[in-house]
Design a protein around this motif. Structure first.
Motif, PDB file in Angstrom:
ATOM      1  N   GLY A 195       0.780  -1.229   0.000  1.00 30.41           N
ATOM      2  CA  GLY A 195       0.000   0.000   0.000  1.00 30.41           C
ATOM      3  C   GLY A 195       0.812   1.280   0.000  1.00 30.41           C
ATOM      4  O   GLY A 195       0.249   2.366   0.164  1.00 30.41           O
ATOM      5  N   ARG A 196       2.121   1.167  -0.195  1.00 28.76           N
ATOM      6  CA  ARG A 196       2.984   2.347  -0.162  1.00 28.76           C
ATOM      7  C   ARG A 196       3.716   2.509  -1.492  1.00 28.76           C
ATOM      8  O   ARG A 196       3.788   1.602  -2.306  1.00 28.76           O
ATOM      9  N   GLY A 197       4.276   3.683  -1.693  1.00 27.73           N
ATOM     10  CA  GLY A 197       5.069   3.913  -2.888  1.00 27.73           C
ATOM     11  C   GLY A 197       6.455   3.295  -2.761  1.00 27.73           C
ATOM     12  O   GLY A 197       6.950   3.076  -1.656  1.00 27.73           O
ATOM     13  N   PRO A 198       7.090   3.010  -3.888  1.00 28.60           N
ATOM     14  CA  PRO A 198       8.457   2.490  -3.844  1.00 28.60           C
ATOM     15  C   PRO A 198       9.410   3.492  -3.197  1.00 28.60           C
ATOM     16  O   PRO A 198       9.238   4.706  -3.331  1.00 28.60           O
ATOM     17  N   VAL A 199      10.412   2.945  -2.513  1.00 32.03           N
ATOM     18  CA  VAL A 199      11.444   3.766  -1.872  1.00 32.03           C
ATOM     19  C   VAL A 199      12.777   3.425  -2.520  1.00 32.03           C
ATOM     20  O   VAL A 199      13.183   2.254  -2.539  1.00 32.03           O
ATOM     21  N   PHE A 200      13.441   4.426  -3.048  1.00 38.11           N
ATOM     22  CA  PHE A 200      14.713   4.235  -3.738  1.00 38.11           C
ATOM     23  C   PHE A 200      15.793   3.748  -2.773  1.00 38.11           C
ATOM     24  O   PHE A 200      15.933   4.271  -1.664  1.00 38.11           O
ATOM     25  N   LEU A 201      16.556   2.745  -3.248  1.00 42.50           N
ATOM     26  CA  LEU A 201      17.649   2.197  -2.434  1.00 42.50           C
ATOM     27  C   LEU A 201      19.013   2.472  -3.059  1.00 42.50           C
ATOM     28  O   LEU A 201      19.885   3.059  -2.438  1.00 42.50           O
ATOM     29  N   LEU A 202      19.201   2.007  -4.288  1.00 41.27           N
ATOM     30  CA  LEU A 202      20.526   2.089  -4.917  1.00 41.27           C
ATOM     31  C   LEU A 202      20.378   2.253  -6.417  1.00 41.27           C
ATOM     32  O   LEU A 202      19.433   1.736  -7.018  1.00 41.27           O
ATOM     33  N   LEU A 203      21.354   2.927  -7.018  1.00 37.73           N
ATOM     34  CA  LEU A 203      21.453   3.035  -8.472  1.00 37.73           C
ATOM     35  C   LEU A 203      22.831   2.563  -8.891  1.00 37.73           C
ATOM     36  O   LEU A 203      23.826   2.893  -8.238  1.00 37.73           O
ATOM     37  N   ILE A 204      22.893   1.805  -9.976  1.00 38.80           N
ATOM     38  CA  ILE A 204      24.179   1.360 -10.517  1.00 38.80           C
ATOM     39  C   ILE A 204      24.174   1.604 -12.012  1.00 38.80           C
ATOM     40  O   ILE A 204      23.165   1.367 -12.695  1.00 38.80           O
ATOM     41  N   ARG A 205      25.275   2.119 -12.529  1.00 41.81           N
ATOM     42  CA  ARG A 205      25.362   2.449 -13.951  1.00 41.81           C
ATOM     43  C   ARG A 205      26.001   1.290 -14.724  1.00 41.81           C
ATOM     44  O   ARG A 205      26.666   0.421 -14.150  1.00 41.81           O
TER      45      ARG A 205
END
Lengths: 111, 114
Positions: free
Chosen positions: A41-51
């Motif tokens: 019931g919640r929005g996604p929460v950003f954790l990590l980005l990898i290029r």
């Protein structure tokens, strides 16, 4: 067509173990890949980005790898806790690609 | 920590009615997005907005949908004539350039079309 695959079956592990979640993709050459956590019931929460030019990224107990040859990203949570129980989403994007999410994998950490 | 705020949290509407979903993105973000998630399914991209215009949109974002940034803070999604299949969670997100930063999502608006 472009496809992102995450295990549809829930991953059940014992507290303290390392959880490893997989994101595979086909017909895609993403410039970056993101991992998110989503609680019901919640929005996604950003954790990590990898290029695409990075092999590995770490943040506290989290580690992400990105293998563009295998077209796969692995997401690891070390020393897992019941509070880590959630659905984990990968998202790919870059260039002309509309940022696209996978269906997510549910992680359940048992005390 | 800055948040993306969405209102209302839940909207029930009759089929054929117009709805407006509202979002207040994080103030210094440049990119704004709408996503939706049908119950039990994946998060689907609808539209992105940059520099006061649509930068990308998906096949889902047809003529029934429109977005606006009527002032410096609000970002709205309008569905002109709702259908049963529009029932979903609608998420607003904002961010910097996506290749450098993740998105910050709001808590969503649950739209139920009856």
């Amino acid at each position: 067509s472009q496809k992102i695959e995450q295990n549809s079956e829930a991953l059940n592990i014992q507290e303290g173990k390392t959880a490893t979640l997989t994101c595979n993709y086909t017909n895609y050459s993403p410039a970056y890949l993101q991992w998110y956590r989503q609680d019901p019931g919640r929005g996604p929460v950003f954790l990590l980005l990898i290029r695409e030019n990075e092999k590995e990224k770490r943040k506290e107990r989290l580690k992400v790898t990105f293998d563009t040859t295998l077209k796969q990203s692995l997401f690891h949570i070390t020393a897992s806790q019941p509070a880590d129980s959630a659905t984990y989403l990968c998202a790919l994007g870059g260039g002309s690609y509309i940022p696209t999410f996978g269906r997510g994998t549910s992680l359940i950490v048992h005390p | 920590e800055p948040e993306v705020t969405q209102t209302p949290s839940h909207q029930v509407t009759q089929m054929g009615q117009e709805v407006i979903l509202r979002c207040v993105p994080i103030s210094n973000h440049l990119y704004f997005y709408w996503y939706r998630q049908i119950l039990g399914q994946k998060v689907e991209f609808l539209v992105s907005f940059y520099n006061n215009e649509i930068s990308e949109k998906s096949e889902i974002f047809d003529d029934q949908f429109s977005v606006e940034r009527p002032d410096g803070s609000n970002f709205t999604l309008k569905i002109r004539s709702t259908k049963l299949e529009d029932s979903a969670m609608y998420f607003c997100a904002s961010g910097g350039q996506a290749s450098n930063y993740g998105y910050t999502f709001g808590s969503g608006t649950r739209l139920t079309v009856v």
